[in-house]
Motif scaffolding. Sequence first.
Motif, short mmCIF file in Angstrom:
data_model
loop_
_atom_site.label_atom_id
_atom_site.label_comp_id
_atom_site.label_asym_id
_atom_site.label_seq_id
_atom_site.Cartn_x
_atom_site.Cartn_y
_atom_site.Cartn_z
N ARG A 1 -12.87 -27.12 78.42
CA ARG A 1 -14.29 -27.49 78.47
C ARG A 1 -14.55 -28.96 78.16
NH1 ARG A 1 -17.05 -22.60 77.73
NH2 ARG A 1 -15.78 -20.97 78.71
N ALA A 2 -13.66 -29.63 77.44
CA ALA A 2 -13.90 -31.01 77.05
C ALA A 2 -12.59 -31.72 76.74
CB ALA A 2 -14.83 -31.07 75.83
N VAL A 3 -12.56 -33.02 77.03
CA VAL A 3 -11.41 -33.87 76.73
C VAL A 3 -11.92 -35.15 76.10
CG1 VAL A 3 -9.47 -35.17 77.70
CG2 VAL A 3 -10.05 -32.93 78.66
N ILE A 4 -11.26 -35.58 75.03
CA ILE A 4 -11.73 -36.75 74.29
C ILE A 4 -10.56 -37.68 73.97
CG2 ILE A 4 -12.80 -37.55 72.13
CD1 ILE A 4 -14.14 -34.69 72.10
N GLY A 5 -10.73 -38.96 74.28
CA GLY A 5 -9.75 -39.97 73.92
C GLY A 5 -10.38 -40.99 72.99
N VAL A 6 -9.80 -41.19 71.82
CA VAL A 6 -10.29 -42.18 70.86
C VAL A 6 -9.31 -43.34 70.84
CG1 VAL A 6 -10.95 -42.62 68.47
CG2 VAL A 6 -11.36 -40.36 69.48
N SER A 7 -9.79 -44.53 71.16
CA SER A 7 -8.93 -45.72 71.27
C SER A 7 -7.70 -45.41 72.12
CB SER A 7 -8.51 -46.20 69.88
OG SER A 7 -9.61 -46.50 69.07
N PRO A 8 -7.87 -44.81 73.29
CA PRO A 8 -6.70 -44.37 74.07
C PRO A 8 -5.96 -45.54 74.72
CG PRO A 8 -8.71 -44.02 75.34
CD PRO A 8 -9.14 -44.50 73.98
N VAL A 9 -4.63 -45.43 74.74
CA VAL A 9 -3.80 -46.46 75.38
C VAL A 9 -3.65 -46.08 76.85
CG1 VAL A 9 -1.70 -47.83 75.16
CG2 VAL A 9 -2.54 -46.54 73.19
N ILE A 10 -4.69 -46.31 77.62
CA ILE A 10 -4.70 -45.86 79.01
C ILE A 10 -4.12 -46.91 79.96
CG2 ILE A 10 -6.51 -44.15 78.80
CD1 ILE A 10 -8.54 -46.16 79.60
N ASP A 11 -4.03 -48.15 79.52
CA ASP A 11 -3.35 -49.21 80.27
C ASP A 11 -2.22 -49.71 79.39
OD1 ASP A 11 -4.56 -49.70 82.89
OD2 ASP A 11 -6.38 -50.17 81.79
N LEU A 12 -1.02 -49.18 79.60
CA LEU A 12 0.06 -49.41 78.64
C LEU A 12 0.61 -50.83 78.68
CD1 LEU A 12 0.04 -46.17 79.08
CD2 LEU A 12 2.31 -46.31 78.07
N ALA A 13 0.77 -51.41 79.86
CA ALA A 13 1.40 -52.72 79.94
C ALA A 13 0.61 -53.80 79.20
CB ALA A 13 1.63 -53.11 81.40
N PRO A 14 -0.69 -53.98 79.49
CA PRO A 14 -1.42 -55.02 78.76
C PRO A 14 -1.57 -54.72 77.27
CG PRO A 14 -2.91 -53.76 80.16
CD PRO A 14 -1.52 -53.37 80.54
N SER A 15 -1.63 -53.45 76.92
CA SER A 15 -1.74 -53.09 75.50
C SER A 15 -0.43 -53.38 74.77
CB SER A 15 -2.13 -51.62 75.35
OG SER A 15 -3.41 -51.38 75.91
N SER A 16 0.71 -53.10 75.42
CA SER A 16 2.00 -53.41 74.82
C SER A 16 2.15 -54.91 74.63
CB SER A 16 3.13 -52.88 75.71
OG SER A 16 4.39 -53.25 75.21
N ASP A 17 1.73 -55.68 75.62
CA ASP A 17 1.82 -57.14 75.50
C ASP A 17 0.89 -57.66 74.41
OD1 ASP A 17 3.68 -57.14 77.53
OD2 ASP A 17 2.23 -57.62 79.11
N ALA A 18 -0.29 -57.07 74.27
CA ALA A 18 -1.22 -57.49 73.22
C ALA A 18 -0.66 -57.19 71.84
CB ALA A 18 -2.57 -56.80 73.40
N LEU A 19 0.11 -56.11 71.73
CA LEU A 19 0.71 -55.77 70.44
C LEU A 19 1.72 -56.82 70.00
CD1 LEU A 19 0.60 -53.40 68.37
CD2 LEU A 19 2.56 -52.42 69.56
N ASP B 1 -10.79 -53.87 69.10
CA ASP B 1 -9.50 -53.23 68.86
C ASP B 1 -8.42 -54.30 68.96
OD1 ASP B 1 -6.96 -51.82 69.35
OD2 ASP B 1 -8.18 -50.02 69.59
N PRO B 2 -7.57 -54.44 67.95
CA PRO B 2 -6.60 -55.54 67.97
C PRO B 2 -5.66 -55.53 69.17
CG PRO B 2 -6.76 -54.62 65.76
CD PRO B 2 -7.53 -53.70 66.67
N PHE B 3 -5.29 -54.35 69.68
CA PHE B 3 -4.25 -54.36 70.71
C PHE B 3 -4.50 -53.44 71.90
CE2 PHE B 3 -2.90 -51.99 66.92
CZ PHE B 3 -2.78 -50.70 67.41
N ILE B 4 -5.56 -52.67 71.93
CA ILE B 4 -5.84 -51.88 73.12
C ILE B 4 -6.56 -52.74 74.15
CG2 ILE B 4 -7.11 -49.91 74.07
CD1 ILE B 4 -4.64 -49.17 72.43
N ARG B 5 -6.04 -52.74 75.35
CA ARG B 5 -6.66 -53.50 76.44
C ARG B 5 -6.94 -52.54 77.60
NH1 ARG B 5 -6.67 -56.14 72.59
NH2 ARG B 5 -5.89 -58.28 72.27
N VAL B 6 -8.15 -52.63 78.14
CA VAL B 6 -8.55 -51.83 79.30
C VAL B 6 -8.72 -52.78 80.47
CG1 VAL B 6 -10.23 -50.22 80.26
CG2 VAL B 6 -9.72 -50.17 77.80
#
Length: 345
Positions: free
Chosen positions: A181-199, A286-291
């Motif tokens: 019935r529902a799906v929830i993502g909190v601060s989700p790492v949905i774009d892994l490459a730019p988020s990994s590089d930001a980390l 968010d320090p390292f999550i990038r969308v």
Amino acid sequence: MSATTLATDTVQIADFQPRRFLHNGHLQTIFGNYLPRTNSLPPGEAQLVEVSPATDYQISSQVLCHCHWQPEDVRAARPTIIIVHGLEGSSNSQYVIGNSNKLWRAGCNIVRMNMRNCGGTEALAPTLYHSGLSSDVDAVMRFFVDLHQLQSIALIGYSMGGNLVLKLAGDLGKTPPPQLRAVIGVSPVIDLAPSSDALHLWQNRIYEKKFVRAMLRRFRRKAALFPRAFDPNRAIGISSLRDFDERIIALYAGFSGAEDYYHRVAAARVIDQITVPTLILNSLDDPFIRVAPDTRDKIVANPNITFLETAQGGHCAFLAQPDPSICYDGYWAEHTLLRFILANA
């Protein structure tokens, strides 16, 4: 609340405003991770779930879930919430416990799911865990639906877990099980490459070092348990998340390299195919999550997704000012997603 009704009288709160003295994304992230939480959950029931069957060459993979069930006469009709932790977390991560307490008081069943190898379960799977194993969440969901004839399921994922639940929803596309019935993502790492590089940026190295140290310790434990499957020397010289993904995850999980891994497992690839009511909470500081811009466009264009993006909030924190007069503990994300679940349950 009676045993046959679901609590809907959640705290009504305004748009997110950061807690006093926590207006910085790093402060939000750090305090959100270390502030002590009150836990009044009843003892959990441990349940092993097979997520990948045995083959001629290796044992099956199992994950450990800690479950809190409402009384049996109402269990099937109550919403069941499966909560998936983030990178190097577990079913005991503070945000898992915080959400579980609120959802339990609202009358829901709770399944606190450990990813493969997490929560001290390295011996239960011959493989590593990674951001593409959304099928594990699917297996856990279907296992408990069948076991208890559940009628209503919601998935919550934080950070890496957010990618898993969103990827699953996208993979299911137009044919999700009717119970979901529902799906929830909190601060989700949905774009892994730019988020990994930001980390790997200098200002985020404290987070990266913490993650990498924990991942290397876990990999060495896996190599000791499965010496014929893993070479501990692969861990030598790794100092970044991208290095780990390039030299270990890609090799042992069947990807050609880190970039191939990041592309193939990202929920961003399938987020436009989500048909289940979905909530995504993201903070611009968010320090390292990038969308990525194209991912943001897909999210906004999908009428099934509610996208709440705040100016502040850090990573998986969203600490607002508590207000004891209305029994509000200041955990804005937890109250927000609770209302979303109850509205769609």
